[in-house]
Design a protein around this motif. Structure first.
Motif, PDB file in Angstrom:
ATOM      1  N   GLY A 223       0.796  -1.220   0.000  1.00 56.24           N
ATOM      2  CA  GLY A 223       0.000   0.000   0.000  1.00 56.24           C
ATOM      3  C   GLY A 223       0.828   1.269   0.000  1.00 56.24           C
ATOM      4  N   VAL A 224       1.941   1.262  -0.742  1.00 53.55           N
ATOM      5  CA  VAL A 224       2.884   2.386  -0.719  1.00 53.55           C
ATOM      6  C   VAL A 224       2.472   3.444  -1.741  1.00 53.55           C
ATOM      7  CG1 VAL A 224       5.299   3.056  -0.999  1.00 53.55           C
ATOM      8  CG2 VAL A 224       4.721   0.852   0.045  1.00 53.55           C
ATOM      9  N   ALA A 225       2.425   4.693  -1.285  1.00 50.54           N
ATOM     10  CA  ALA A 225       1.997   5.810  -2.122  1.00 50.54           C
ATOM     11  C   ALA A 225       3.085   6.220  -3.108  1.00 50.54           C
ATOM     12  CB  ALA A 225       1.611   6.989  -1.236  1.00 50.54           C
ATOM     13  N   GLY A 226       2.698   7.046  -4.073  1.00 52.72           N
ATOM     14  CA  GLY A 226       3.650   7.547  -5.066  1.00 52.72           C
ATOM     15  C   GLY A 226       3.119   7.354  -6.469  1.00 52.72           C
ATOM     16  N   ASN A 227       3.769   7.979  -7.433  1.00 52.36           N
ATOM     17  CA  ASN A 227       3.329   7.908  -8.819  1.00 52.36           C
ATOM     18  C   ASN A 227       3.789   6.650  -9.528  1.00 52.36           C
ATOM     19  OD1 ASN A 227       2.049  10.417  -8.679  1.00 52.36           O
ATOM     20  ND2 ASN A 227       3.974  11.493  -9.090  1.00 52.36           N
ATOM     21  N   ALA A 228       4.790   5.954  -8.963  1.00 51.35           N
ATOM     22  CA  ALA A 228       5.308   4.744  -9.596  1.00 51.35           C
ATOM     23  C   ALA A 228       5.805   3.788  -8.525  1.00 51.35           C
ATOM     24  CB  ALA A 228       6.439   5.085 -10.567  1.00 51.35           C
ATOM     25  N   GLY A 229       6.025   2.541  -8.937  1.00 54.31           N
ATOM     26  CA  GLY A 229       6.508   1.548  -7.996  1.00 54.31           C
ATOM     27  C   GLY A 229       7.956   1.793  -7.621  1.00 54.31           C
ATOM     28  N   ARG A 230       8.318   1.412  -6.410  1.00 51.64           N
ATOM     29  CA  ARG A 230       9.706   1.539  -5.971  1.00 51.64           C
ATOM     30  C   ARG A 230      10.155   0.192  -5.422  1.00 51.64           C
ATOM     31  NH1 ARG A 230      10.597   6.024  -2.775  1.00 51.64           N
ATOM     32  NH2 ARG A 230       8.820   7.023  -3.768  1.00 51.64           N
ATOM     33  N   SER A 231      11.453   0.022  -5.275  1.00 47.76           N
ATOM     34  CA  SER A 231      12.021  -1.238  -4.823  1.00 47.76           C
ATOM     35  C   SER A 231      12.015  -1.290  -3.299  1.00 47.76           C
ATOM     36  CB  SER A 231      13.452  -1.375  -5.364  1.00 47.76           C
ATOM     37  OG  SER A 231      14.004  -2.617  -5.010  1.00 47.76           O
ATOM     38  N   LEU A 232      11.226  -2.218  -2.735  1.00 44.01           N
ATOM     39  CA  LEU A 232      11.138  -2.392  -1.284  1.00 44.01           C
ATOM     40  C   LEU A 232      11.280  -3.867  -0.948  1.00 44.01           C
ATOM     41  CD1 LEU A 232       8.184   0.040  -0.591  1.00 44.01           C
ATOM     42  CD2 LEU A 232      10.554   0.378   0.118  1.00 44.01           C
ATOM     43  N   CYS A 233      11.924  -4.157   0.181  1.00 39.98           N
ATOM     44  CA  CYS A 233      12.280  -5.537   0.491  1.00 39.98           C
ATOM     45  C   CYS A 233      12.071  -5.862   1.968  1.00 39.98           C
ATOM     46  CB  CYS A 233      13.746  -5.783   0.139  1.00 39.98           C
ATOM     47  SG  CYS A 233      14.140  -5.634  -1.620  1.00 39.98           S
ATOM     48  N   ASN A 234      12.445  -7.101   2.324  1.00 45.35           N
ATOM     49  CA  ASN A 234      12.486  -7.540   3.715  1.00 45.35           C
ATOM     50  C   ASN A 234      13.768  -7.016   4.375  1.00 45.35           C
ATOM     51  OD1 ASN A 234      10.087  -9.045   3.561  1.00 45.35           O
ATOM     52  ND2 ASN A 234      11.172 -10.828   2.744  1.00 45.35           N
ATOM     53  N   PRO A 235      13.791  -6.942   5.711  1.00 50.20           N
ATOM     54  CA  PRO A 235      14.983  -6.448   6.408  1.00 50.20           C
ATOM     55  C   PRO A 235      16.251  -7.243   6.118  1.00 50.20           C
ATOM     56  CG  PRO A 235      13.103  -6.438   7.881  1.00 50.20           C
ATOM     57  CD  PRO A 235      12.658  -7.144   6.632  1.00 50.20           C
ATOM     58  N   SER A 236      16.110  -8.513   5.735  1.00 50.22           N
ATOM     59  CA  SER A 236      17.285  -9.342   5.470  1.00 50.22           C
ATOM     60  C   SER A 236      17.934  -9.044   4.128  1.00 50.22           C
ATOM     61  CB  SER A 236      16.897 -10.822   5.529  1.00 50.22           C
ATOM     62  OG  SER A 236      15.904 -11.113   4.557  1.00 50.22           O
ATOM     63  N   ASP A 237      17.231  -8.299   3.273  1.00 47.88           N
ATOM     64  CA  ASP A 237      17.737  -7.998   1.938  1.00 47.88           C
ATOM     65  C   ASP A 237      18.433  -6.637   1.960  1.00 47.88           C
ATOM     66  OD1 ASP A 237      18.136  -7.441  -0.776  1.00 47.88           O
ATOM     67  OD2 ASP A 237      16.339  -8.542  -1.354  1.00 47.88           O
ATOM     68  N   TRP A 238      19.718  -6.611   1.683  1.00 45.41           N
ATOM     69  CA  TRP A 238      20.493  -5.371   1.733  1.00 45.41           C
ATOM     70  C   TRP A 238      20.437  -4.583   0.427  1.00 45.41           C
ATOM     71  CZ3 TRP A 238      25.712  -7.264   4.327  1.00 45.41           C
ATOM     72  CH2 TRP A 238      25.416  -7.715   5.636  1.00 45.41           C
ATOM     73  N   LEU A 239      19.781  -5.124  -0.588  1.00 43.63           N
ATOM     74  CA  LEU A 239      19.819  -4.504  -1.905  1.00 43.63           C
ATOM     75  C   LEU A 239      18.786  -3.403  -2.096  1.00 43.63           C
ATOM     76  CD1 LEU A 239      20.356  -7.701  -4.082  1.00 43.63           C
ATOM     77  CD2 LEU A 239      22.077  -6.087  -3.225  1.00 43.63           C
ATOM     78  N   CYS A 240      17.833  -3.282  -1.165  1.00 48.50           N
ATOM     79  CA  CYS A 240      16.828  -2.235  -1.309  1.00 48.50           C
ATOM     80  C   CYS A 240      16.257  -1.869   0.055  1.00 48.50           C
ATOM     81  CB  CYS A 240      15.708  -2.655  -2.262  1.00 48.50           C
ATOM     82  SG  CYS A 240      14.812  -4.139  -1.795  1.00 48.50           S
ATOM     83  N   ASP A 241      15.483  -0.803   0.100  1.00 53.84           N
ATOM     84  CA  ASP A 241      14.923  -0.312   1.354  1.00 53.84           C
ATOM     85  C   ASP A 241      13.869  -1.277   1.902  1.00 53.84           C
ATOM     86  OD1 ASP A 241      16.461   1.977   1.253  1.00 53.84           O
ATOM     87  OD2 ASP A 241      14.932   3.127   0.178  1.00 53.84           O
ATOM     88  N   ASN A 242      13.719  -1.267   3.236  1.00 49.76           N
ATOM     89  CA  ASN A 242      12.754  -2.159   3.892  1.00 49.76           C
ATOM     90  C   ASN A 242      11.331  -1.625   3.779  1.00 49.76           C
ATOM     91  OD1 ASN A 242      15.015  -3.565   4.753  1.00 49.76           O
ATOM     92  ND2 ASN A 242      14.968  -2.702   6.825  1.00 49.76           N
ATOM     93  N   LEU A 243      10.400  -2.544   3.567  1.00 48.57           N
ATOM     94  CA  LEU A 243       8.979  -2.243   3.724  1.00 48.57           C
ATOM     95  C   LEU A 243       8.670  -2.333   5.218  1.00 48.57           C
ATOM     96  CD1 LEU A 243       6.046  -1.882   2.542  1.00 48.57           C
ATOM     97  CD2 LEU A 243       5.898  -4.400   2.638  1.00 48.57           C
ATOM     98  N   SER A 244       8.173  -1.279   5.805  1.00 51.29           N
ATOM     99  CA  SER A 244       7.892  -1.289   7.241  1.00 51.29           C
ATOM    100  C   SER A 244       6.511  -1.866   7.529  1.00 51.29           C
ATOM    101  CB  SER A 244       7.976   0.133   7.812  1.00 51.29           C
ATOM    102  OG  SER A 244       6.944   0.935   7.257  1.00 51.29           O
ATOM    103  N   LEU A 245       6.358  -2.411   8.714  1.00 53.33           N
ATOM    104  CA  LEU A 245       5.063  -2.898   9.168  1.00 53.33           C
ATOM    105  C   LEU A 245       4.213  -1.727   9.650  1.00 53.33           C
ATOM    106  CD1 LEU A 245       6.241  -6.077  11.131  1.00 53.33           C
ATOM    107  CD2 LEU A 245       5.018  -6.030   8.931  1.00 53.33           C
ATOM    108  N   GLY A 246       2.920  -1.957   9.726  1.00 50.10           N
ATOM    109  CA  GLY A 246       2.006  -0.932  10.195  1.00 50.10           C
ATOM    110  C   GLY A 246       1.913   0.243   9.244  1.00 50.10           C
ATOM    111  N   THR A 247       1.710   1.428   9.806  1.00 51.72           N
ATOM    112  CA  THR A 247       1.550   2.637   9.001  1.00 51.72           C
ATOM    113  C   THR A 247       2.836   3.456   8.895  1.00 51.72           C
ATOM    114  OG1 THR A 247       0.822   3.900  10.938  1.00 51.72           O
ATOM    115  CG2 THR A 247      -0.885   2.809   9.640  1.00 51.72           C
TER     116      THR A 247
END
Length: 295
Positions: A223-247
């Motif tokens: 449910g990430v806002a913005g005009n386009a998709g971005r690269s988001l990952c799990n905390p174990s993945d160092w290649l992109c930013d983490n998707l956070s839990l909650g709001t």
């Protein structure tokens, strides 16, 4: 004495009316399918898209079927019919969606969530429409919350790249730029969307940025806002930013749409996109949540 008897009778009848109204109140669990469809449109007992109809999936479960092929706008009346049937008057609904069903539900609430709705009797005809109760209306629907399995409200890069059949009207709607501009995702009529993001991707889903479940990436399923998709990952993945839990804002500063909260992030990469005819994949996590919470 006669006045007392009349008063007693009036209070007794008033009490019976109140009990009758209370008894007629029901909770329902609505399941809104995604691309491909499969259930019989208008038949709220047809769970072909999901799995066996005998499987527990929340109180008074109903399959809100649409064809999963044509555009969101052209099919949206099927969802409004179901919400009118089961989520008006004294009745309340819990809603579960999958994939494009999230786009469909978001579109419905943004465009019709504050409209006047006739109160219905929860008795559907073959076309999925219910009769009126007393002819009165209410504003919007009685929805407790929405739980989205692999929500595609932000679209999918598989549509952008033509990996799905590009002749399908729905696939055009699922392009990331189109899906994100289709309606105001922050306007949910104050209904919360709880997002469930799967991460069991495969090599061929490399076209999808960040973590994905073979069909939709975290930027959409989270449910990430913005005009386009971005690269988001799990905390174990160092290649992109983490998707956070909650709001909370994600690593890197991206935020969720209003009234969107990540309830489940697939840190173990265990759940893919697909039901496989048996309530599997990320749908299984949402089904468990509905059994436990949609009461």
């Amino acid at each position: 004495m006669m006045k007392f008897k009349r008063l007693f009778l009036s209070l007794f009848l008033l009490g019976l009316t109140a009990l009758s109204n209370l008894a007629s109140a029901e909770n329902y669990t609505l399941w809104v399918n995604g691309r491909g469809g499969g259930g019989v449109v208008g038949n709220y007992g047809s769970f072909t898209y999901w799995g066996p109809a005998s499987t527990a999936a929340g109180v008074n479960k109903k399959a809100v079927n649409w064809d999963g092929y044509n555009s969101i706008a052209s099919q949206n009346s099927k969802i409004r019919d179901a919400l009118d049937c089961f989520c008006t008057g004294n009745n309340w609904c819990y809603v579960a969606t999958h994939s494009a069903g999230d786009l469909m539900m978001g579109y419905t609430l943004a465009n019709y969530g504050s409209s006047a709705r006739l109160k219905k009797n929860a008795v559907a005809n073959s076309g999925g429409q219910c009769g009126n109760t007393d002819g009165s209306t209410q504003t919007g629907w009685n929805i407790k919350w929405v739980r989205a399995a692999s929500g595609a409200g932000g679209g999918s890069e598989l549509s952008d790249a033509g990996s799905w059949a590009i002749s399908e009207p729905l696939v055009k709607d699922l392009k990331t730029s189109t899906a994100r501009a289709m309606y105001n995702h922050n306007n949910t009529a104050n209904v919360w969307f709880y997002m469930y993001a799967g991460a069991k991707g495969t090599l061929y889903s490399g076209i999808l940025p960040g973590q994905d479940d073979e069909a939709v990436s975290y930027h959409s399923t989270g449910g990430v806002a913005g005009n386009a998709g971005r690269s988001l990952c799990n905390p174990s993945d160092w290649l992109c930013d983490n998707l956070s839990l909650g709001t909370a804002a994600n690593e890197g500063g991206s935020v969720k749409w209003s009234f969107h909260s990540v309830a489940f992030r697939d840190d173990n990469e265990a759940y893919n996109h697909y039901a496989n005819g048996n309530w599997q994949g990320i749908i299984s996590v949402v089904r468990t949540a509905m059994v436990n919470s949609a009461l």
